[in-house]
Design a protein around this motif. Structure first.
Motif, mmCIF file in Angstrom:
data_model
loop_
_atom_site.group_PDB
_atom_site.id
_atom_site.type_symbol
_atom_site.label_atom_id
_atom_site.label_comp_id
_atom_site.label_asym_id
_atom_site.label_seq_id
_atom_site.Cartn_x
_atom_site.Cartn_y
_atom_site.Cartn_z
ATOM 1 N N GLN A 54 0.862 -1.185 0.000
ATOM 2 C CA GLN A 54 0.000 0.000 0.000
ATOM 3 C C GLN A 54 0.898 1.235 0.000
ATOM 4 O OE1 GLN A 54 -2.875 -0.206 3.165
ATOM 5 N NE2 GLN A 54 -4.099 -1.687 2.038
ATOM 6 N N VAL A 55 0.884 1.941 -1.104
ATOM 7 C CA VAL A 55 1.761 3.097 -1.260
ATOM 8 C C VAL A 55 0.936 4.347 -1.526
ATOM 9 C CG1 VAL A 55 3.694 1.703 -2.123
ATOM 10 C CG2 VAL A 55 2.080 2.701 -3.744
ATOM 11 N N PRO A 56 1.507 5.511 -1.185
ATOM 12 C CA PRO A 56 0.775 6.743 -1.474
ATOM 13 C C PRO A 56 0.653 6.950 -2.980
ATOM 14 C CG PRO A 56 2.998 7.244 -0.737
ATOM 15 C CD PRO A 56 2.805 5.766 -0.579
ATOM 16 N N GLY A 57 -0.455 7.530 -3.361
ATOM 17 C CA GLY A 57 -0.648 7.867 -4.763
ATOM 18 C C GLY A 57 -1.777 8.863 -4.897
ATOM 19 N N TRP A 58 -1.601 9.825 -5.783
ATOM 20 C CA TRP A 58 -2.648 10.809 -6.026
ATOM 21 C C TRP A 58 -2.431 11.466 -7.385
ATOM 22 C CZ3 TRP A 58 0.001 15.268 -6.663
ATOM 23 C CH2 TRP A 58 1.125 15.506 -5.873
ATOM 24 N N ILE A 59 -3.508 12.034 -7.882
ATOM 25 C CA ILE A 59 -3.476 12.804 -9.127
ATOM 26 C C ILE A 59 -4.048 14.176 -8.817
ATOM 27 C CG2 ILE A 59 -4.358 13.022 -11.483
ATOM 28 C CD1 ILE A 59 -4.609 9.940 -11.490
ATOM 29 N N ASP A 60 -3.351 15.216 -9.231
ATOM 30 C CA ASP A 60 -3.832 16.585 -9.053
ATOM 31 C C ASP A 60 -4.003 17.209 -10.431
ATOM 32 O OD1 ASP A 60 -4.350 19.239 -8.567
ATOM 33 O OD2 ASP A 60 -2.513 19.626 -7.461
ATOM 34 N N ALA A 61 -5.241 17.308 -10.834
ATOM 35 C CA ALA A 61 -5.562 17.959 -12.102
ATOM 36 C C ALA A 61 -6.415 19.194 -11.848
ATOM 37 C CB ALA A 61 -6.283 16.987 -13.028
ATOM 38 N N SER A 62 -6.393 19.674 -10.608
ATOM 39 C CA SER A 62 -7.277 20.773 -10.224
ATOM 40 C C SER A 62 -7.025 22.035 -11.040
ATOM 41 C CB SER A 62 -7.139 21.067 -8.734
ATOM 42 O OG SER A 62 -5.804 21.428 -8.416
ATOM 43 N N ALA A 63 -5.772 22.360 -11.288
ATOM 44 C CA ALA A 63 -5.475 23.569 -12.060
ATOM 45 C C ALA A 63 -6.009 23.432 -13.479
ATOM 46 C CB ALA A 63 -3.978 23.830 -12.076
ATOM 47 N N VAL A 64 -5.877 22.254 -14.067
ATOM 48 C CA VAL A 64 -6.359 22.019 -15.423
ATOM 49 C C VAL A 64 -7.874 22.084 -15.452
ATOM 50 C CG1 VAL A 64 -6.449 20.327 -17.293
ATOM 51 C CG2 VAL A 64 -4.340 20.617 -15.975
ATOM 52 N N CYS A 65 -8.517 21.467 -14.472
ATOM 53 C CA CYS A 65 -9.985 21.473 -14.418
ATOM 54 C C CYS A 65 -10.528 22.888 -14.261
ATOM 55 C CB CYS A 65 -10.472 20.587 -13.284
ATOM 56 S SG CYS A 65 -10.159 18.821 -13.565
ATOM 57 N N ARG A 66 -9.881 23.685 -13.411
ATOM 58 C CA ARG A 66 -10.340 25.072 -13.234
ATOM 59 C C ARG A 66 -10.199 25.854 -14.526
ATOM 60 N NH1 ARG A 66 -7.776 24.602 -8.290
ATOM 61 N NH2 ARG A 66 -5.880 25.559 -9.091
ATOM 62 N N SER A 67 -9.128 25.616 -15.275
ATOM 63 C CA SER A 67 -8.922 26.387 -16.503
ATOM 64 C C SER A 67 -9.902 25.963 -17.594
ATOM 65 C CB SER A 67 -7.484 26.221 -17.001
ATOM 66 O OG SER A 67 -7.249 24.904 -17.467
ATOM 67 N N LEU A 68 -10.433 24.751 -17.506
ATOM 68 C CA LEU A 68 -11.396 24.270 -18.511
ATOM 69 C C LEU A 68 -12.833 24.548 -18.119
ATOM 70 C CD1 LEU A 68 -9.799 20.801 -19.319
ATOM 71 C CD2 LEU A 68 -9.638 22.888 -20.661
ATOM 72 N N SER A 69 -13.060 24.882 -16.870
ATOM 73 C CA SER A 69 -14.412 25.069 -16.369
ATOM 74 C C SER A 69 -15.017 26.366 -16.911
ATOM 75 C CB SER A 69 -14.401 25.128 -14.834
ATOM 76 O OG SER A 69 -15.672 25.520 -14.358
ATOM 77 N N PRO A 70 -16.284 26.293 -17.374
ATOM 78 C CA PRO A 70 -16.951 27.524 -17.831
ATOM 79 C C PRO A 70 -17.327 28.429 -16.646
ATOM 80 C CG PRO A 70 -18.464 25.668 -17.938
ATOM 81 C CD PRO A 70 -17.104 25.114 -17.557
ATOM 82 N N PHE A 71 -17.192 27.909 -15.423
ATOM 83 C CA PHE A 71 -17.557 28.666 -14.241
ATOM 84 C C PHE A 71 -16.361 29.347 -13.568
ATOM 85 C CE2 PHE A 71 -20.487 25.075 -14.687
ATOM 86 C CZ PHE A 71 -21.642 25.777 -14.978
ATOM 87 N N GLY A 72 -15.161 29.187 -14.166
ATOM 88 C CA GLY A 72 -13.980 29.862 -13.647
ATOM 89 C C GLY A 72 -13.390 29.118 -12.538
#
Length: 139
Positions: A121-139
């Protein structure tokens, strides 16, 4: 001697701006691999000692946690840098580890060929928050 994760972060910060988009980059940190990078002046988990004797297990575990702590600082500094750049607003970050460590659970020490939770069991994560915010029509 191991490669200091802080120096790896320094190097990546210095050179990542030279990459042309789109890019795929891998940063391999190694503080948490033998011979470990430990800083007694930045070691919050105490008492800590590099001594693998069974009766010293908790001090050895604290030593390892202090090594992980230094690595976490280096990773955090790189994330902060990437997110502060224009390209960083379009960058997806993925983090994972190659193995866990045993501290005498199931009579194992370090990482072996065991398939117990403490090693697989190892740590793992994905951070796409900056990309999602830039693609969101809501800013």
């Amino acid at each position: 001697e191991g490669c200091n994760d802080a120096l790896v972060t320094d190097r990546v910060i210095k050179e990542i701006g030279e990459l042309k988009e789109p890019f795929f980059a891998v940063v391999h940190y190694s503080n948490v691999h033998f011979p470990y990078v430990y800083d007694p002046d930045n070691a919050p988990f105490q008492p800590a000692e590099f001594n693998k004797d069974a009766e010293n297990n908790e001090k050895y575990r604290n030593y390892y946690k202090d090594v992980v702590y230094l690595s976490d600082i280096a990773v955090g500094r790189l994330i902060d840098h990437i997110r502060s750049t224009e390209a960083g607003q379009r960058t997806v970050l993925l983090y994972t580890s190659d193995h866990g460590e045993s501290f005498r659970e199931h009579w194992q020490l370090g990482h072996t060929s065991a398939i117990y939770d403490e090693e697989i069991q190892v740590p793992g994560w994905i951070d796409a928050s900056a990309v999602c915010r830039s693609l969101s029509p809501f800013g």
